[in-house]
Enzyme design. Structure first.
Site, PDB file in Angstrom:
ATOM      1  N   ASP A   1      -2.913  -8.185   5.512  1.00 32.76           N
ATOM      2  CA  ASP A   1      -1.643  -8.889   5.269  1.00 32.76           C
ATOM      3  C   ASP A   1      -1.439 -10.010   6.290  1.00 32.76           C
ATOM      4  OD1 ASP A   1      -1.394  -6.635   7.008  1.00 32.76           O
ATOM      5  OD2 ASP A   1       0.790  -6.735   6.890  1.00 32.76           O
TER       6      ASP A   1
ATOM      7  N   HIS B   1       0.810  -1.221   0.000  1.00 32.90           N
ATOM      8  CA  HIS B   1       0.000   0.000   0.000  1.00 32.90           C
ATOM      9  C   HIS B   1       0.854   1.287   0.000  1.00 32.90           C
ATOM     10  CE1 HIS B   1       0.414   0.251   4.364  1.00 32.90           C
ATOM     11  NE2 HIS B   1      -0.414  -0.717   4.622  1.00 32.90           N
TER      12      HIS B   1
ATOM     13  N   HIS C   1      -3.999  -8.922  14.970  1.00 35.52           N
ATOM     14  CA  HIS C   1      -4.151  -7.706  14.150  1.00 35.52           C
ATOM     15  C   HIS C   1      -4.993  -8.071  12.927  1.00 35.52           C
ATOM     16  CE1 HIS C   1      -3.257  -4.080  12.058  1.00 35.52           C
ATOM     17  NE2 HIS C   1      -2.102  -4.414  11.511  1.00 35.52           N
TER      18      HIS C   1
ATOM     19  N   HIS D   1       6.423  -9.294  10.813  1.00 32.87           N
ATOM     20  CA  HIS D   1       7.187  -9.068   9.585  1.00 32.87           C
ATOM     21  C   HIS D   1       8.681  -9.123   9.896  1.00 32.87           C
ATOM     22  CE1 HIS D   1       3.705  -7.650   7.307  1.00 32.87           C
ATOM     23  NE2 HIS D   1       3.421  -6.788   8.264  1.00 32.87           N
TER      24      HIS D   1
ATOM     25  N   HIS E   1      -0.686  -0.570  15.216  1.00 30.11           N
ATOM     26  CA  HIS E   1      -1.094   0.694  14.674  1.00 30.11           C
ATOM     27  C   HIS E   1      -2.570   0.748  14.257  1.00 30.11           C
ATOM     28  CE1 HIS E   1      -0.874  -0.426  10.193  1.00 30.11           C
ATOM     29  NE2 HIS E   1      -0.591  -1.525  10.856  1.00 30.11           N
TER      30      HIS E   1
ATOM     31  N   TYR F   1      10.233   1.010   8.489  1.00 29.05           N
ATOM     32  CA  TYR F   1       8.908   0.509   8.854  1.00 29.05           C
ATOM     33  C   TYR F   1       8.262   1.444   9.878  1.00 29.05           C
ATOM     34  CZ  TYR F   1       5.188  -2.790   9.664  1.00 29.05           C
ATOM     35  OH  TYR F   1       3.954  -3.365   9.731  1.00 29.05           O
TER      36      TYR F   1
ATOM     37  N   GLU G   1      -5.439  -6.443  10.028  1.00 26.34           N
ATOM     38  CA  GLU G   1      -5.096  -5.960   8.687  1.00 26.34           C
ATOM     39  C   GLU G   1      -4.905  -7.160   7.747  1.00 26.34           C
ATOM     40  OE1 GLU G   1      -2.033  -2.919   8.554  1.00 26.34           O
ATOM     41  OE2 GLU G   1      -2.648  -2.368   6.520  1.00 26.34           O
TER      42      GLU G   1
ATOM     43  N   ASP H   1       2.783  -6.188  14.161  1.00 29.72           N
ATOM     44  CA  ASP H   1       3.619  -5.314  13.320  1.00 29.72           C
ATOM     45  C   ASP H   1       4.768  -4.639  14.087  1.00 29.72           C
ATOM     46  OD1 ASP H   1       2.146  -5.763  11.031  1.00 29.72           O
ATOM     47  OD2 ASP H   1       0.961  -3.938  11.206  1.00 29.72           O
TER      48      ASP H   1
HETATM   49 FE1  FEO Z   1      -0.648  -3.578   9.985  1.00 29.22          FE
HETATM   50 FE2  FEO Z   1       1.373  -6.009   8.837  1.00 29.22          FE
HETATM   51  O1  FEO Z   1      -0.224  -5.113   9.044  1.00 29.22           O
END
Ligand code: FEO
Length: 397
Positions: free
Chosen positions: A81, A23, A77, A222, A144, A191, A79, A163
């Site tokens: 991903d 993104h 989380h 990640h 986040h 990041y 999100e 994250d």
């Molecule tokens: Fe906030 Fe890796 O997603």
């Protein structure tokens, strides 16, 4: 391929070597979506992967255990991903209960059809015994996303931090001591700058909680797992979240016919000759991606923003840059604007207003040049560079 963190706790995620855009984040080193499998009396998957790669995650889990044996899936989380892969994962784990906080349940319900999922909402008071180990949960709102949560295993002093503390970095190894630390920290900084900066206050609160918790290993969602340099990444987060700046002057500019470039270079020369302790970065915004710009901005004490005037506006890529920077909410910078114009000036004025609206300290009125900068204006730019450098030295002590 899987990797053991400690006995019966394995990394089972996916390495996305060739993703180049996340993104708008320029992932030029690729990325990973980390999932973990805990095998105890109870079997648990911590976080999923991007939807596209759910089958790879399932294959990795199946290498280690039968899918029917998975009791819990933790979603730290929502999100996509990480949560995107939950749709396929939950369909393949007939006995799994999804553990998440109440906010996360709301987000998952908005994103996916969760009507067939067994869900148990957990809170920080809950402890889920797995046999020899226990799952503890720490809500980390806005680090986040509103539902963000850490999962902690006290018996292993192991923190699954979603994250937080992560990096977009595809590697064939999984641990921080098996890869170049400078690169890992540089990617962690990038990041932080591009994803986490707006939530620095919440990060500081989370770090206070983390400071009371013994941590041997941080397993983020990640990048590399921190097992040797835990204190280094925690200290780095304290510094970034605390708005600690270094003596750095960042000059961002866009030019049409070289005049604003000349002004930018004069500012650079003025700053550079002030002290050899100062780091000066000169970035043309049409030659530099937003990810790099935000990363350089994170710890820069003083900033110069320059744009020529085009159709009574600042240059379009500079407008894109300041829109991006506004969202990231970099605070407490000292800054000035500059730029050339033809028959009416607007670019430097708009940047000057942006500096004021952003709440940064405005060091001087905008510096303008009609068509070409005269020797006097270039001298003015060199003096402005000196002012920026002295300010950065003072702030970045
Ligand atoms: Fe906030 Fe890796 O997603």
């Amino acid at each position: 391929m899987t990797t053991e963190l400690v006995k019966n706790i394995d990394w089972v995620g996916y390495v996305d070597w060739n993703v180049r855009d996340f993104h708008s984040f320029d992932t030029f080193r690729g990325a990973t979506y980390n999932s973990y499998l805990i095998r105890d009396d109870k079997t648990v998957v911590i976080d999923a992967v991007k939807g596209l790669y759910a089958t790879r995650l399932i294959q990795n889990i199946a290498e280690k255990t039968e899918l029917v044996k998975v009791d819990y899936v933790v979603c730290n989380h929502a999100e996509p991903d990480h949560a995107g892969g939950l749709v396929t994962l939950m369909a393949n784990l007939p006995n799994a209960v999804l553990l998440c906080n109440a906010k996360c349940r709301e987000s998952l319900a908005a994103y996916f059809d969760i009507s067939n999922w067994k869900i148990q909402v957990v809170s920080p008071e809950d402890k889920i015994s797995l046999g020899n180990r226990t799952l503890n949960f720490v809500n980390t709102p806005m680090v986040h996303w509103p539902e963000s949560m850490f999962t902690y295993i006290p018996e292993e002093q192991l923190l699954f931090s979603m994250d937080a503390f992560g990096q977009h970095l595809a590697t064939s190894v999984r641990f921080d001591d098996l890869y170049d630390l400078e690169t890992i920290l540089a990617e962690a900084k990038s990041y932080y700058a591009n994803i986490v900066t707006p939530y620095s206050k919440q990060v500081l609160r989370t770090l206070e909680t983390a400071a009371k918790t013994p941590i041997k290993m941080i397993a983020p969602s990640h990048g590399l797992i921190w097992r040797t340099n835990v204190s280094k990444i925690v200290e780095a987060y304290q510094s970034w979240a605390g708005g600690k700046y270094v003596p750095k002057v960042l000059i961002l500019f866009d030019s049409m016919w070289d005049s604003t470039t000349q002004m930018a270079e004069a500012i650079l020369n003025g700053a550079a000759k002030t002290s050899d302790k100062i780091d000066v970065q000169l970035l043309h915004v049409r030659r530099t991606n937003l990810t790099r710009i935000a990363t350089e901005m994170l710890d820069a004490a003083a900033v110069a923003l320059g744009s020529a005037t085009l159709n009574l506006q600042m240059m379009p890529q500079m407008a894109s840059v300041i829109t991006y920077l506004r969202g990231l909410k970099f605070t407490s910078k000292s800054a000035l604007a500059f730029g050339s114009y033809g028959w009416a000036h607007a670019g430097s004025d708009q940047l000057d207003r942006w500096i004021e609206e952003t709440g940064w300290t405005r060091l001087t009125k905008p510096i303008d040049a009609k068509f070409r900068p005269t020797p006097e204006i270039l001298e003015h730019c060199r003096n402005a560079g000196q002012l920026l450098a002295n300010t950065a030295l003072e702030i970045g002590k």
